[in-house]
Design a protein around this motif. Structure first.
Motif, PDB file in Angstrom:
ATOM      1  N   VAL A 166       0.828  -1.281   0.152  1.00 55.35           N
ATOM      2  CA  VAL A 166      -0.384  -0.052  -0.078  1.00 55.35           C
ATOM      3  C   VAL A 166       0.959   1.616   0.142  1.00 55.35           C
ATOM      4  CG1 VAL A 166      -1.385   1.300   1.180  1.00 55.35           C
ATOM      5  CG2 VAL A 166      -1.655  -0.659   1.063  1.00 55.35           C
ATOM      6  N   LEU A 167       0.670   2.259  -0.605  1.00 56.77           N
ATOM      7  CA  LEU A 167       1.552   4.017  -1.230  1.00 56.77           C
ATOM      8  C   LEU A 167       0.966   4.195  -0.681  1.00 56.77           C
ATOM      9  CD1 LEU A 167       4.425   4.000  -2.776  1.00 56.77           C
ATOM     10  CD2 LEU A 167       2.394   5.483  -4.409  1.00 56.77           C
ATOM     11  N   THR A 168       1.046   5.211   0.310  1.00 59.39           N
ATOM     12  CA  THR A 168       0.404   6.513   0.690  1.00 59.39           C
ATOM     13  C   THR A 168       1.454   7.582   0.982  1.00 59.39           C
ATOM     14  OG1 THR A 168       1.983   6.975   3.326  1.00 59.39           O
ATOM     15  CG2 THR A 168      -0.977   5.046   2.921  1.00 59.39           C
ATOM     16  N   ILE A 169       0.716   9.190  -0.098  1.00 56.10           N
ATOM     17  CA  ILE A 169       1.482  10.124  -0.295  1.00 56.10           C
ATOM     18  C   ILE A 169       1.150  11.606   1.240  1.00 56.10           C
ATOM     19  CG2 ILE A 169       2.303  11.871  -1.566  1.00 56.10           C
ATOM     20  CD1 ILE A 169       1.592   9.857  -4.046  1.00 56.10           C
ATOM     21  N   ALA A 170       2.123  12.155   1.505  1.00 52.47           N
ATOM     22  CA  ALA A 170       1.522  13.142   2.099  1.00 52.47           C
ATOM     23  C   ALA A 170       2.680  14.808   1.562  1.00 52.47           C
ATOM     24  CB  ALA A 170       1.813  13.025   3.920  1.00 52.47           C
ATOM     25  N   ARG A 171       2.116  15.341   2.414  1.00 55.38           N
ATOM     26  CA  ARG A 171       2.693  16.632   2.400  1.00 55.38           C
ATOM     27  C   ARG A 171       3.521  16.799   3.421  1.00 55.38           C
ATOM     28  NH1 ARG A 171       0.736  22.475   0.191  1.00 55.38           N
ATOM     29  NH2 ARG A 171       2.958  23.877   0.362  1.00 55.38           N
ATOM     30  N   ASP A 172       4.950  16.586   3.309  1.00 55.41           N
ATOM     31  CA  ASP A 172       5.636  16.814   4.844  1.00 55.41           C
ATOM     32  C   ASP A 172       5.772  18.560   4.793  1.00 55.41           C
ATOM     33  OD1 ASP A 172       8.079  16.550   6.448  1.00 55.41           O
ATOM     34  OD2 ASP A 172      10.032  16.136   5.134  1.00 55.41           O
ATOM     35  N   THR A 173       5.092  18.164   6.496  1.00 54.24           N
ATOM     36  CA  THR A 173       5.303  19.462   6.730  1.00 54.24           C
ATOM     37  C   THR A 173       6.001  19.782   7.825  1.00 54.24           C
ATOM     38  OG1 THR A 173       4.068  18.241   8.750  1.00 54.24           O
ATOM     39  CG2 THR A 173       2.502  19.365   6.979  1.00 54.24           C
ATOM     40  N   GLN A 174       7.572  18.943   8.348  1.00 56.55           N
ATOM     41  CA  GLN A 174       8.480  19.223   8.677  1.00 56.55           C
ATOM     42  C   GLN A 174       9.714  19.089   8.235  1.00 56.55           C
ATOM     43  OE1 GLN A 174       8.926  18.485  13.171  1.00 56.55           O
ATOM     44  NE2 GLN A 174       6.386  18.982  13.378  1.00 56.55           N
ATOM     45  N   MET A 175      10.289  19.664   8.200  1.00 59.01           N
ATOM     46  CA  MET A 175      11.296  19.685   7.182  1.00 59.01           C
ATOM     47  C   MET A 175      12.648  18.898   7.763  1.00 59.01           C
ATOM     48  SD  MET A 175      10.699  21.988   4.811  1.00 59.01           S
ATOM     49  CE  MET A 175      12.594  22.039   3.696  1.00 59.01           C
ATOM     50  N   ASP A 176      12.725  17.673   8.089  1.00 65.90           N
ATOM     51  CA  ASP A 176      13.649  17.042   8.585  1.00 65.90           C
ATOM     52  C   ASP A 176      13.161  15.102   7.707  1.00 65.90           C
ATOM     53  OD1 ASP A 176      11.580  15.618  10.975  1.00 65.90           O
ATOM     54  OD2 ASP A 176      13.035  16.987  11.880  1.00 65.90           O
ATOM     55  N   THR A 177      14.251  14.467   8.244  1.00 64.36           N
ATOM     56  CA  THR A 177      13.809  13.784   7.912  1.00 64.36           C
ATOM     57  C   THR A 177      13.563  12.444   9.195  1.00 64.36           C
ATOM     58  OG1 THR A 177      15.688  12.508   8.646  1.00 64.36           O
ATOM     59  CG2 THR A 177      15.666  12.907   6.365  1.00 64.36           C
ATOM     60  N   ASN A 178      12.900  13.448   9.533  1.00 52.86           N
ATOM     61  CA  ASN A 178      11.999  12.683  11.373  1.00 52.86           C
ATOM     62  C   ASN A 178      10.396  13.334  11.095  1.00 52.86           C
ATOM     63  OD1 ASN A 178      13.538  10.814  11.999  1.00 52.86           O
ATOM     64  ND2 ASN A 178      14.267  12.462  13.631  1.00 52.86           N
ATOM     65  N   ALA A 179       9.759  13.827   9.738  1.00 55.26           N
ATOM     66  CA  ALA A 179       8.871  14.546   9.039  1.00 55.26           C
ATOM     67  C   ALA A 179       7.734  13.862  10.197  1.00 55.26           C
ATOM     68  CB  ALA A 179       8.917  14.312   7.747  1.00 55.26           C
ATOM     69  N   VAL A 180       6.591  14.370  10.210  1.00 51.95           N
ATOM     70  CA  VAL A 180       5.628  13.946  10.865  1.00 51.95           C
ATOM     71  C   VAL A 180       4.506  14.180   9.920  1.00 51.95           C
ATOM     72  CG1 VAL A 180       3.458  14.277  12.790  1.00 51.95           C
ATOM     73  CG2 VAL A 180       5.847  14.454  13.271  1.00 51.95           C
ATOM     74  N   GLU A 181       4.081  13.326   9.492  1.00 56.35           N
ATOM     75  CA  GLU A 181       3.219  13.253   8.112  1.00 56.35           C
ATOM     76  C   GLU A 181       1.087  13.952   8.523  1.00 56.35           C
ATOM     77  OE1 GLU A 181       4.163  10.324   8.164  1.00 56.35           O
ATOM     78  OE2 GLU A 181       6.424  10.469   6.967  1.00 56.35           O
ATOM     79  N   THR A 182       0.731  14.613   7.615  1.00 53.67           N
ATOM     80  CA  THR A 182      -0.743  14.923   8.246  1.00 53.67           C
ATOM     81  C   THR A 182      -0.889  14.939   6.636  1.00 53.67           C
ATOM     82  OG1 THR A 182      -0.315  17.611   7.109  1.00 53.67           O
ATOM     83  CG2 THR A 182       0.064  16.995   9.754  1.00 53.67           C
ATOM     84  N   ASP A 183      -3.058  14.747   6.714  1.00 58.91           N
ATOM     85  CA  ASP A 183      -3.572  14.195   5.791  1.00 58.91           C
ATOM     86  C   ASP A 183      -2.825  13.539   4.297  1.00 58.91           C
ATOM     87  OD1 ASP A 183      -5.377  16.144   6.456  1.00 58.91           O
ATOM     88  OD2 ASP A 183      -4.342  17.806   5.277  1.00 58.91           O
TER      89      ASP A 183
END
Length: 187
Positions: A166-183
Motif C-alpha cells: 500500500v502506497l501513501t503520499i503526504a505533504r511533509d510539514t517538517q523540514m527534517d527526516t523525522n517528519a510528521v505526516e498529515t493528511d
C-alpha cells in the motif's frame, strides 16, 4: 599712473568675467542608465538522468530499492516567469526481494502528486527528486520534491510503502527526516 590703474582695473575685471563665465558647467537633467537587455529563453532545459540503488534491511529481510529519474518529452513543458521552458521528469521506483522478484514497481510523474501541490507548483513546478529515506517499522519511507526550476523553492512530500504494497503520499510539514505526516492518502 592713472593709465596703469585703469589698465589694472580693466584687466582684473576681464579676468573676473572670464573666470566666472568658464568656471560653471551647465547642469543637465538627463540620466544615463545602461540599457536592460531582455534575456531570451534558451531551448528547453532538462535535468540529468540518474539511477540509484540501495540494499535495505526491512522486516527481517534484505530488499533492493531502485530509483531512476528520466526527463520526459511526453510530459507537458513547464515555463517559468521569463518564458524559459523546462522538461519535467518521470521516476521509476522498484523494490525487489532477495531472490530478484519484484515486490513493488511504479512509475511516477508530477500528476500523481498534484493534489498535494498548490496551483503555482502544479503549473510551474518540476518533479525534481525521489529518494529512499528510511525504514519505519512496516513501511519504506521516501522523500519527494516538486520545485520551481533553478531555485530553492520546493514542496517536500513523503511517500510511504507498506509491507502489504500500500502506497501513501503526504505533504511533509517538517523540514527534517523525522517528519510528521498529515493528511496522508492511500494511493
Amino acid at each position: 599712473m592713472i593709465m596703469k590703474k585703469v589698465l589694472s582695473v580693466v584687466i582684473l575685471a576681464g579676468l573676473t568675467i572670464g573666470l566666472t563665465a568658464c568656471g560653471g558647467k551647465k547642469k543637465s537633467d538627463d540620466i544615463i542608465a545602461p540599457r536592460i537587455v531582455k534575456v531570451q529563453p534558451q531551448k528547453p532545459i532538462r535535468m540529468q538522468s540518474y539511477d540509484d540503488e540501495k540494499q535495505v534491511e526491512w522486516i527481517g529481510k534484505t530488499y533492493r530499492v531502485s530509483i531512476s529519474r528520466q526527463p520526459s518529452d511526453s510530459l507537458p513543458i513547464i515555463k517559468d516567469e521569463t518564458g524559459q521552458k523546462y522538461i519535467d521528469n518521470v521516476f521509476k521506483l522498484t523494490v525487489s526481494r532477495q531472490d530478484g522478484s519484484v515486490f513493488y514497481s511504479r512509475t511516477f510523474t508530477k500528476n500523481a502528486l498534484t493534489q498535494y501541490l498548490d496551483n503555482d507548483f502544479n503549473k510551474t513546478g518540476v518533479f525534481e527528486g525521489l529518494v529512499f529515506d528510511k525504514t519505519d517499522g512496516d513501511w519504506l519511507v521516501f522523500a519527494a520534491s516538486v520545485g520551481h526550476p533553478q531555485s530553492d523553492e520546493y514542496i517536500p512530500l513523503i511517500i510511504r510503502l507498506s509491507r502489504m504494497g500500500v502506497l501513501t503520499i503526504a505533504r511533509d510539514t517538517q523540514m527534517d527526516t523525522n517528519a510528521v505526516e498529515t493528511d496522508e492518502d492511500e494511493v
